[in-house]
Enzyme design. Structure first.
Site, PDB file in Angstrom:
ATOM      1  N   PRO A   1      36.352   8.703 -35.026  1.00  0.00           N
ATOM      2  CA  PRO A   1      35.908   9.309 -36.288  1.00  0.00           C
ATOM      3  C   PRO A   1      37.088   9.752 -37.155  1.00  0.00           C
ATOM      4  O   PRO A   1      37.074   9.606 -38.369  1.00  0.00           O
ATOM      5  CB  PRO A   1      35.073  10.503 -35.828  1.00  0.00           C
ATOM      6  CG  PRO A   1      34.583  10.116 -34.467  1.00  0.00           C
ATOM      7  CD  PRO A   1      35.651   9.262 -33.856  1.00  0.00           C
TER       8      PRO A   1
ATOM      9  N   SER B   1      43.068   3.108 -39.271  1.00  0.00           N
ATOM     10  CA  SER B   1      44.310   2.362 -39.486  1.00  0.00           C
ATOM     11  C   SER B   1      45.458   2.911 -38.637  1.00  0.00           C
ATOM     12  O   SER B   1      46.250   2.152 -38.085  1.00  0.00           O
ATOM     13  CB  SER B   1      44.709   2.444 -40.967  1.00  0.00           C
ATOM     14  OG  SER B   1      43.654   2.018 -41.792  1.00  0.00           O
TER      15      SER B   1
ATOM     16  N   ILE C   1      31.675   0.811 -33.492  1.00  0.00           N
ATOM     17  CA  ILE C   1      31.959  -0.172 -32.446  1.00  0.00           C
ATOM     18  C   ILE C   1      30.921  -1.308 -32.442  1.00  0.00           C
ATOM     19  O   ILE C   1      29.733  -1.098 -32.176  1.00  0.00           O
ATOM     20  CB  ILE C   1      32.042   0.506 -31.053  1.00  0.00           C
ATOM     21  CG1 ILE C   1      33.076   1.640 -31.108  1.00  0.00           C
ATOM     22  CG2 ILE C   1      32.384  -0.517 -29.966  1.00  0.00           C
ATOM     23  CD1 ILE C   1      34.459   1.266 -31.665  1.00  0.00           C
TER      24      ILE C   1
ATOM     25  N   GLU D   1      42.553 -12.120 -33.147  1.00  0.00           N
ATOM     26  CA  GLU D   1      41.425 -11.402 -33.751  1.00  0.00           C
ATOM     27  C   GLU D   1      41.415 -11.644 -35.268  1.00  0.00           C
ATOM     28  O   GLU D   1      40.380 -11.942 -35.863  1.00  0.00           O
ATOM     29  CB  GLU D   1      41.536  -9.907 -33.457  1.00  0.00           C
ATOM     30  CG  GLU D   1      40.561  -9.078 -34.287  1.00  0.00           C
ATOM     31  CD  GLU D   1      40.473  -7.613 -33.859  1.00  0.00           C
ATOM     32  OE1 GLU D   1      41.032  -7.248 -32.823  1.00  0.00           O
ATOM     33  OE2 GLU D   1      39.809  -6.848 -34.582  1.00  0.00           O
TER      34      GLU D   1
ATOM     35  N   HIS E   1      23.252 -17.634 -59.091  1.00  0.00           N
ATOM     36  CA  HIS E   1      21.851 -17.610 -58.642  1.00  0.00           C
ATOM     37  C   HIS E   1      20.978 -16.740 -59.560  1.00  0.00           C
ATOM     38  O   HIS E   1      19.768 -16.629 -59.334  1.00  0.00           O
ATOM     39  CB  HIS E   1      21.733 -17.059 -57.219  1.00  0.00           C
ATOM     40  CG  HIS E   1      21.957 -18.066 -56.127  1.00  0.00           C
ATOM     41  ND1 HIS E   1      23.192 -18.582 -55.808  1.00  0.00           N
ATOM     42  CD2 HIS E   1      21.084 -18.654 -55.259  1.00  0.00           C
ATOM     43  CE1 HIS E   1      23.078 -19.421 -54.791  1.00  0.00           C
ATOM     44  NE2 HIS E   1      21.809 -19.490 -54.449  1.00  0.00           N
ATOM     45  N   GLY E   2      21.581 -16.076 -60.545  1.00  0.00           N
ATOM     46  CA  GLY E   2      20.782 -15.182 -61.394  1.00  0.00           C
ATOM     47  C   GLY E   2      20.131 -14.096 -60.556  1.00  0.00           C
ATOM     48  O   GLY E   2      20.704 -13.635 -59.565  1.00  0.00           O
TER      49      GLY E   2
ATOM     50  N   GLU F   1      45.099  -3.601 -46.959  1.00  0.00           N
ATOM     51  CA  GLU F   1      46.350  -2.874 -47.207  1.00  0.00           C
ATOM     52  C   GLU F   1      47.242  -2.904 -45.961  1.00  0.00           C
ATOM     53  O   GLU F   1      48.465  -3.068 -46.072  1.00  0.00           O
ATOM     54  CB  GLU F   1      46.054  -1.421 -47.619  1.00  0.00           C
ATOM     55  CG  GLU F   1      45.374  -1.269 -48.986  1.00  0.00           C
ATOM     56  CD  GLU F   1      43.885  -1.626 -48.954  1.00  0.00           C
ATOM     57  OE1 GLU F   1      43.276  -1.597 -47.864  1.00  0.00           O
ATOM     58  OE2 GLU F   1      43.331  -1.944 -50.021  1.00  0.00           O
TER      59      GLU F   1
HETATM   60  C1  LIG Z   1      30.948  -3.021 -39.514  1.00  0.00           C
HETATM   61  C2  LIG Z   1      32.195  -2.545 -38.838  1.00  0.00           C
HETATM   62  C3  LIG Z   1      32.486  -2.966 -37.557  1.00  0.00           C
HETATM   63  C4  LIG Z   1      33.625  -2.491 -36.908  1.00  0.00           C
HETATM   64  N1  LIG Z   1      33.858  -2.850 -35.598  1.00  0.00           N
HETATM   65  C5  LIG Z   1      34.865  -2.220 -34.909  1.00  0.00           C
HETATM   66  C6  LIG Z   1      35.030  -2.439 -33.504  1.00  0.00           C
HETATM   67  O1  LIG Z   1      34.302  -3.220 -32.882  1.00  0.00           O
HETATM   68  N2  LIG Z   1      36.002  -1.749 -32.858  1.00  0.00           N
HETATM   69  C7  LIG Z   1      36.840  -0.883 -33.498  1.00  0.00           C
HETATM   70  O2  LIG Z   1      37.687  -0.301 -32.847  1.00  0.00           O
HETATM   71  N3  LIG Z   1      36.705  -0.657 -34.833  1.00  0.00           N
HETATM   72  C8  LIG Z   1      35.748  -1.301 -35.554  1.00  0.00           C
HETATM   73  N4  LIG Z   1      35.597  -1.080 -36.896  1.00  0.00           N
HETATM   74  C9  LIG Z   1      36.516  -0.154 -37.563  1.00  0.00           C
HETATM   75  C10 LIG Z   1      37.511  -0.818 -38.486  1.00  0.00           C
HETATM   76  O3  LIG Z   1      38.464  -1.533 -37.752  1.00  0.00           O
HETATM   77  C11 LIG Z   1      38.111   0.316 -39.338  1.00  0.00           C
HETATM   78  O4  LIG Z   1      37.094   0.729 -40.240  1.00  0.00           O
HETATM   79  C12 LIG Z   1      39.343  -0.106 -40.083  1.00  0.00           C
HETATM   80  O5  LIG Z   1      40.407  -0.326 -39.175  1.00  0.00           O
HETATM   81  C13 LIG Z   1      39.784   0.959 -41.109  1.00  0.00           C
HETATM   82  O6  LIG Z   1      39.872   2.221 -40.521  1.00  0.00           O
HETATM   83  P1  LIG Z   1      39.148   3.487 -41.217  1.00  0.00           P
HETATM   84  O7  LIG Z   1      37.753   3.096 -41.510  1.00  0.00           O
HETATM   85  O8  LIG Z   1      39.385   4.688 -40.399  1.00  0.00           O
HETATM   86  O9  LIG Z   1      39.904   3.640 -42.608  1.00  0.00           O
HETATM   87  P2  LIG Z   1      41.223   4.502 -42.898  1.00  0.00           P
HETATM   88  O10 LIG Z   1      42.277   4.163 -41.913  1.00  0.00           O
HETATM   89  O11 LIG Z   1      40.836   5.919 -43.040  1.00  0.00           O
HETATM   90  O12 LIG Z   1      41.631   3.915 -44.325  1.00  0.00           O
HETATM   91  C14 LIG Z   1      41.013   4.324 -45.548  1.00  0.00           C
HETATM   92  C15 LIG Z   1      41.759   3.621 -46.692  1.00  0.00           C
HETATM   93  O13 LIG Z   1      43.142   4.024 -46.679  1.00  0.00           O
HETATM   94  C16 LIG Z   1      43.970   2.872 -46.650  1.00  0.00           C
HETATM   95  N5  LIG Z   1      45.164   3.099 -45.838  1.00  0.00           N
HETATM   96  C17 LIG Z   1      45.270   3.660 -44.606  1.00  0.00           C
HETATM   97  N6  LIG Z   1      46.537   3.633 -44.191  1.00  0.00           N
HETATM   98  C18 LIG Z   1      47.274   3.038 -45.164  1.00  0.00           C
HETATM   99  C19 LIG Z   1      48.657   2.707 -45.334  1.00  0.00           C
HETATM  100  N7  LIG Z   1      49.558   2.980 -44.380  1.00  0.00           N
HETATM  101  N8  LIG Z   1      49.027   2.107 -46.495  1.00  0.00           N
HETATM  102  C20 LIG Z   1      48.132   1.810 -47.456  1.00  0.00           C
HETATM  103  N9  LIG Z   1      46.812   2.095 -47.354  1.00  0.00           N
HETATM  104  C21 LIG Z   1      46.392   2.697 -46.232  1.00  0.00           C
HETATM  105  C22 LIG Z   1      43.112   1.789 -45.982  1.00  0.00           C
HETATM  106  O14 LIG Z   1      43.584   0.486 -46.306  1.00  0.00           O
HETATM  107  C23 LIG Z   1      41.742   2.093 -46.580  1.00  0.00           C
HETATM  108  O15 LIG Z   1      41.638   1.513 -47.864  1.00  0.00           O
HETATM  109  C24 LIG Z   1      34.492  -1.592 -37.589  1.00  0.00           C
HETATM  110  C25 LIG Z   1      34.220  -1.216 -38.897  1.00  0.00           C
HETATM  111  C26 LIG Z   1      33.088  -1.670 -39.527  1.00  0.00           C
HETATM  112  C27 LIG Z   1      32.803  -1.214 -40.924  1.00  0.00           C
END
Ligand SMILES: Cc1cc2nc3c(=O)[nH]c(=O)nc-3n(C[C@H](O)[C@H](O)[C@H](O)COP(=O)(O)OP(=O)(O)OC[C@H]3O[C@@H](n4cnc5c(N)ncnc54)[C@H](O)[C@@H]3O)c2cc1C
Length: 382
Positions: free
Chosen positions: A131, A135, A160, A245, A341-342, A370
């Protein structure tokens, strides 16, 4: 443009998988979209037909051929059938999770897990995101502290994929919470372990057939025998596997864009306005021409990357390039398709509408655009 990536065996595999998708997946997609999860039988049927673990040695129940082109065929057929959400769990299982079980397991672990993974009785997931972090993975806080022959795991994961269906979850944990990268290890958490609970199957904008869940760990005792590889090496293992991946996601992106182009072309030839097919307006032709050009350009790069992966030469930077560009290509092409497709492009009975909702998360899947550009930039020495 004639693609040179595939041989006759891949074409035969494609025909057989296409038939499987039409018979075993497509008839259930509407129900799975409503229920938010695919039936577990989808995995066991895929396993019985040889569509899981094509690269796992035959002795463990797999196909015995380490060739990522088979994974690409599966991804392309799922996209063209409009079953992206329903198939995502399967491609995650094949393309993303199985490599960990192949490369980091000892003989005892292989014997314990690989047959079930190939038959579809053991569904896999990978849990990195928490949570509080996505990134910035090295700042994760789920802990696994050694106690005798077990680790005691506490923490939670979110977003996940396969989170509800999974039996084996590759879980990134901190075995040394005082460290960042060096404190990470990978443990397999299994369905039924005491203290391992699933939270909500999360409501998403798209990919509705795909179960995406929260996982909670409270004093879960995980045997040391469930650790993948060495303690403290988890971050390195994740990085090593991320190139495949990201290429898997890129290949799905181009395949989704191509499917959108095909649907739009068909529609533009049939739909009439002002007494002529809408495709014959110059703007429509230009839009379709742009879509077709971009799909071909993206495809050529992805195909080269697939060959490089098979040859063990794909770099993390190349995989990152493919991933961000092809998923954003997917977004552009599908968006243009929806426009052509309108109003029908907004109706989920048209596959382009569902593809539109399904596409957006791909930009963040396997790390965001990013972060991809950060990786490429670092590779350029800036
Ligand atoms: C449908 C779905 C399925 C997923 N499945 C999995 C899974 O199976 N296992 C798993 O572990 N995760 C999974 N994820 C998680 C996914 O990998 C993360 O959402 C993703 O890595 C981004 O992390 P965050 O959502 O915490 O965003 P954050 O890290 O909080 O980022 C928010 C924004 O800040 C930007 N940002 C962050 N750091 C930087 C930086 N250093 N420079 C520039 N910009 C930055 C990001 O690019 C983004 O725009 C899933 C997500 C979704 C939506």
């Amino acid at each position: 443009m004639r693609r040179e990536l595939f041989d006759d065996e891949h074409d035969l595999f494609r025909a057989s998988f296409r038939q499987f998708v039409g018979k075993e997946l497509v008839p259930h997609v509407e129900r799975w979209e409503q229920e938010g999860v695919v039936d577990r039988e989808a995995f066991t049927k895929a396993g019985a037909s040889g569509f899981l673990g094509t690269d796992v040695p035959e002795g463990y129940g797999g196909g015995g051929v380490a060739d990522f082109r088979y994974n690409v065929v599966i991804s392309e057929e799922l996209q063209s059938a409009g079953a992206a959400g329903a198939g995502l769990g399967m491609t995650l299982h094949n393309d993303i999770c199985i490599p960990y079980f192949l490369s980091l397991t000892n003989v005892e672990q292989k014997e314990r897990w690989l047959p079930g993974i190939c038959s579809g009785e053991l569904i896999t997931a990978i849990a990195m995101t928490e949570p509080g972090i996505g990134s910035d993975l090295a700042s994760m806080s789920t802990s696994a502290l050694r106690d005798g022959d077990d680790y005691v795991v506490n923490g939670s994961k979110t977003f996940i994929t396969n989170g509800i269906n999974a039996d084996l979850v590759i879980t990134a944990v901190k075995t040394d919470p005082s460290q960042k990268h060096r404190g990470m290890s990978l443990l397999i958490l299994e369905r039924g372990m005491h203290g391992f609970e699933r939270g909500r199957n999360l409501e998403k904008v798209g990919m509705h057939s795909q179960d995406t869940a929260e996982l909670f760990f409270t004093d879960v005792r995980v045997p040391v025998a469930n650790r993948l590889g060495d303690e403290g090496e988890g971050f390195g293992y994740l990085v090593r596997n991320l190139a495949q991946e990201r290429l898997s996601i890129a290949a799905a992106g181009v395949a989704a864009a191509r499917a959108a182009l095909d649907w739009t072309l068909e529609y533009a030839k049939e739909r009439q306005a002002f007494g002529q097919p809408i495709g014959s307006f110059q703007n429509s032709r230009f839009e379709l021409a742009t879509m077709a050009t971009e799909v071909e350009v993206g495809q050529a790069f992805v195909d080269r990357c697939v060959r490089a992966l098979n040859d063990g030469e794909l770099t993390v930077e190349e995989a990152a390039m493919a991933k961000w560009w092809c998923t954003e290509l997917q977004g552009r092409v599908i968006d243009a398709g929806v426009q052509l497709h309108g109003g029908y492009g907004y109706m989920t009975e048209y596959p382009i509408a569902r593809a539109y909702a399904d596409a957006r998360f791909m930009w963040n899947d396997g790390a965001t655009t990013e972060i991809m550009k950060e990786i490429i930039g670092r590779g350029l020495g800036v």
